[in-house]
Design a protein around this motif. Structure first.
Motif, PDB file in Angstrom:
ATOM      1  N   SER A   1     -60.022  24.298 -43.656  1.00 62.45           N
ATOM      2  CA  SER A   1     -59.092  24.104 -42.516  1.00 62.45           C
ATOM      3  C   SER A   1     -59.321  22.713 -41.745  1.00 62.45           C
ATOM      4  N   GLU A   2     -58.483  22.571 -40.938  1.00 58.75           N
ATOM      5  CA  GLU A   2     -58.598  21.428 -40.224  1.00 58.75           C
ATOM      6  C   GLU A   2     -59.751  21.590 -38.913  1.00 58.75           C
ATOM      7  N   PRO A   3     -60.401  20.673 -38.521  1.00 64.06           N
ATOM      8  CA  PRO A   3     -61.323  20.718 -37.578  1.00 64.06           C
ATOM      9  C   PRO A   3     -60.591  20.798 -36.200  1.00 64.06           C
ATOM     10  N   SER A   4     -61.168  21.759 -35.255  1.00 64.04           N
ATOM     11  CA  SER A   4     -60.550  21.780 -34.073  1.00 64.04           C
ATOM     12  C   SER A   4     -61.330  20.934 -33.269  1.00 64.04           C
ATOM     13  N   ASP A   5     -60.813  20.580 -31.762  1.00 63.00           N
ATOM     14  CA  ASP A   5     -61.399  19.708 -31.115  1.00 63.00           C
ATOM     15  C   ASP A   5     -62.645  20.594 -30.240  1.00 63.00           C
ATOM     16  N   VAL A   6     -63.821  20.138 -30.897  1.00 66.89           N
ATOM     17  CA  VAL A   6     -65.166  20.807 -30.398  1.00 66.89           C
ATOM     18  C   VAL A   6     -65.670  20.091 -29.141  1.00 66.89           C
ATOM     19  N   ARG A   7     -65.157  18.932 -28.656  1.00 68.77           N
ATOM     20  CA  ARG A   7     -65.485  18.481 -27.548  1.00 68.77           C
ATOM     21  C   ARG A   7     -65.825  19.380 -26.187  1.00 68.77           C
ATOM     22  N   PRO A   8     -64.861  20.010 -25.893  1.00 66.54           N
ATOM     23  CA  PRO A   8     -65.153  20.891 -24.762  1.00 66.54           C
ATOM     24  C   PRO A   8     -66.222  22.043 -24.734  1.00 66.54           C
ATOM     25  N   ALA A   9     -66.364  22.373 -26.046  1.00 68.44           N
ATOM     26  CA  ALA A   9     -67.601  23.353 -26.165  1.00 68.44           C
ATOM     27  C   ALA A   9     -68.943  22.474 -25.984  1.00 68.44           C
ATOM     28  N   LEU A  10     -68.801  21.281 -26.860  1.00 65.29           N
ATOM     29  CA  LEU A  10     -70.071  20.537 -26.719  1.00 65.29           C
ATOM     30  C   LEU A  10     -70.330  19.875 -25.174  1.00 65.29           C
ATOM     31  N   ARG A  11     -69.295  19.815 -24.437  1.00 64.14           N
ATOM     32  CA  ARG A  11     -69.646  18.976 -23.374  1.00 64.14           C
ATOM     33  C   ARG A  11     -70.459  19.542 -22.349  1.00 64.14           C
ATOM     34  N   ARG A  12     -70.354  20.982 -22.395  1.00 63.13           N
ATOM     35  CA  ARG A  12     -71.252  21.731 -21.422  1.00 63.13           C
ATOM     36  C   ARG A  12     -72.730  21.653 -21.546  1.00 63.13           C
ATOM     37  N   THR A  13     -73.081  21.251 -22.937  1.00 61.53           N
ATOM     38  CA  THR A  13     -74.582  20.972 -23.000  1.00 61.53           C
ATOM     39  C   THR A  13     -74.941  19.517 -23.345  1.00 61.53           C
ATOM     40  N   LEU A  14     -74.157  18.896 -23.797  1.00 61.53           N
ATOM     41  CA  LEU A  14     -74.278  17.549 -24.242  1.00 61.53           C
ATOM     42  C   LEU A  14     -73.816  16.431 -23.121  1.00 61.53           C
ATOM     43  N   GLY A  15     -73.161  16.851 -22.375  1.00 60.72           N
ATOM     44  CA  GLY A  15     -72.274  15.874 -21.535  1.00 60.72           C
ATOM     45  C   GLY A  15     -71.249  15.094 -22.245  1.00 60.72           C
ATOM     46  N   ALA A  16     -70.247  14.639 -21.349  1.00 65.26           N
ATOM     47  CA  ALA A  16     -69.023  14.052 -21.985  1.00 65.26           C
ATOM     48  C   ALA A  16     -69.260  12.917 -23.112  1.00 65.26           C
ATOM     49  N   GLY A  17     -70.062  12.060 -22.788  1.00 63.07           N
ATOM     50  CA  GLY A  17     -70.289  10.875 -23.711  1.00 63.07           C
ATOM     51  C   GLY A  17     -70.829  11.271 -24.896  1.00 63.07           C
TER      52      GLY A  17
END
Length: 381
Positions: free
Chosen positions: A291-307
């Motif tokens: 399957s194609e990867p979804s945008d995981v940035r929103p889930a990661l942003r909470r723990t890693l920060g936006a950058g």
């Protein structure tokens, strides 16, 4: 199927393939694993970067097998019930030893080794490394000291160079045209033409190289010894075709090495050489089951920060693209093999450059098919 099953009853394992695919590491991991199972194994390499010595934790390898001390292998979770030996081939020294063996007396051998043409032949002529690698393999096999010999083939432009080199070198030594050219009858100069005389004379003055004289002296010194080279070539070919020999092709999952492995596999089968299977290193396994990867940035942003979340998400997408590429390339290889053995080693976190890296490779090479699936599932989980 594991490497141990592929090599059951074999005395020689030739690891072949294009450069830069992990051939030296795979050869060492195979030798390490077979030694762990109780065999006395020697791994032979021509690796100017000395990666095999580094991987085995040995400061320096010589032109004769050197035992890897059990203490170096202990304490890493793998019991070595047999013996592991390693050597790094010195082509010049191996060629010299061959001359010593076939020369009628020590004086003739020394004359040949001092000849300028011989010095070039034994180091720089195309095929000399491959010729000496197989010659050394043959000598070690004749000594019957080891249960298994693993040969890491020389880094060649094409894997087929390894198979053709001994015959090319033998053809050079027996070449009737070249011999006629250098006979002391004046034929050489007549063939080259009168215009060559000033050029060769100038070359001799500037460099000290008297090409025709050196060639004539070289072939004169060899005399009937060329028949010994022919016999050795025939014996080597017989060894490579024996049922106790196994060719294992090493590749990475990139397109060019896969194409080379497909081509070399067809060449081995066409030539009647004993093909055992293919090892594909550095495979990116699909983490998303197609399957194609979804945008995981929103889930990661909470723990890693936006950058950082953005960079991790891009890396995840890039890995997915590489996994798709690898799947397609390996599928093409599988179709060509038609059910013949294919072992996949995943992309590991670090380059394999030491014993710990070899042990990581060993786990995949010597696992059963079911165990390998579990290891890969754990890796991508």
């Amino acid at each position: 199927m594991s490497i141990a099953e592929l090599l059951e009853g074999k005395q020689i394992c030739v690891c072949a393939g294009s450069g830069g695919v992990g051939k030296t590491s795979t050869s060492a991991a195979i030798a390490l694993g077979m030694a762990a199972q109780g065999a006395k194994v020697a791994v032979v390499t021509i690796d100017p970067a000395k990666r095999l010595a580094n991987a085995l934790g040995v400061e320096q390898l010589q032109n004769e097998p050197h035992r890897v001390e059990p203490e170096r292998l202990a304490g890493r979770g793998l019991e070595i019930r047999g013996e592991l030996w390693a050597m790094m081939l010195d082509p010049k020294r191996t060629f010299d030893e061959l001359i010593d063996r076939v020369a009628p007396d020590p004086a003739r051998a020394e004359e040949i080794k001092a000849n300028r043409v011989y010095r070039e032949l034994s180091t720089a002529v195309s095929g000399s490394q491959e010729f000496t690698a197989i010659a050394k393999l043959y000598d070690l096999n004749q000594e019957h000291e080891f249960d298994l010999l693993v040969l890491d083939t020389p880094p060649s432009r094409s894997a087929l160079d390894f198979l053709e080199a001994p015959q090319r070198l033998n053809s050079f030594l027996e070449g009737r045209t070249l011999k006629a050219l250098v006979r002391p009858t004046g034929l050489g100069m007549r063939v080259l033409g009168r215009g060559a005389a000033p050029v060769l004379s100038a070359l001799r003055r500037v460099t000290g190289v008297d090409l025709l004289t050196d060639l004539g002296t070289f072939f004169g010194l060899l005399g009937d010894m060329t028949s010994d080279f022919s016999l050795r070539a025939a014996q080597v070919e017989q060894l490579l075709r024996a049922s106790t020999t196994a060719f294992v092709l090493i590749s990475s999952a990139e397109q060019e090495p896969i194409e080379e492995a497909i081509w070399f596999h067809r060449t081995l089968e066409h030539s009647g050489l004993p093909f055992a299977g293919v090892v594909v290193n550095r495979v990116h396994h699909d983490l998303l089951a197609g399957s194609e990867p979804s945008d995981v940035r929103p889930a990661l942003r909470r723990t890693l920060g936006a950058g950082l979340a953005g960079r991790v998400a891009e890396n995840f997408r890039d890995y997915h693209v590489l996994a798709g590429r690898d799947d397609r390339n390996i599928a093409r290889l599988e179709r060509t093999l038609g059910g013949q053995p294919l072992l996949l080693v995943p992309q590991l976190d670090d380059d394999v450059h030491d014993l710990d890296g070899l042990l990581r490779m060993h786990r995949y090479l010597f696992a059963s098919a079911k165990e390998r699936e579990r290891l890969i599932a754990d890796l991508v989980a």
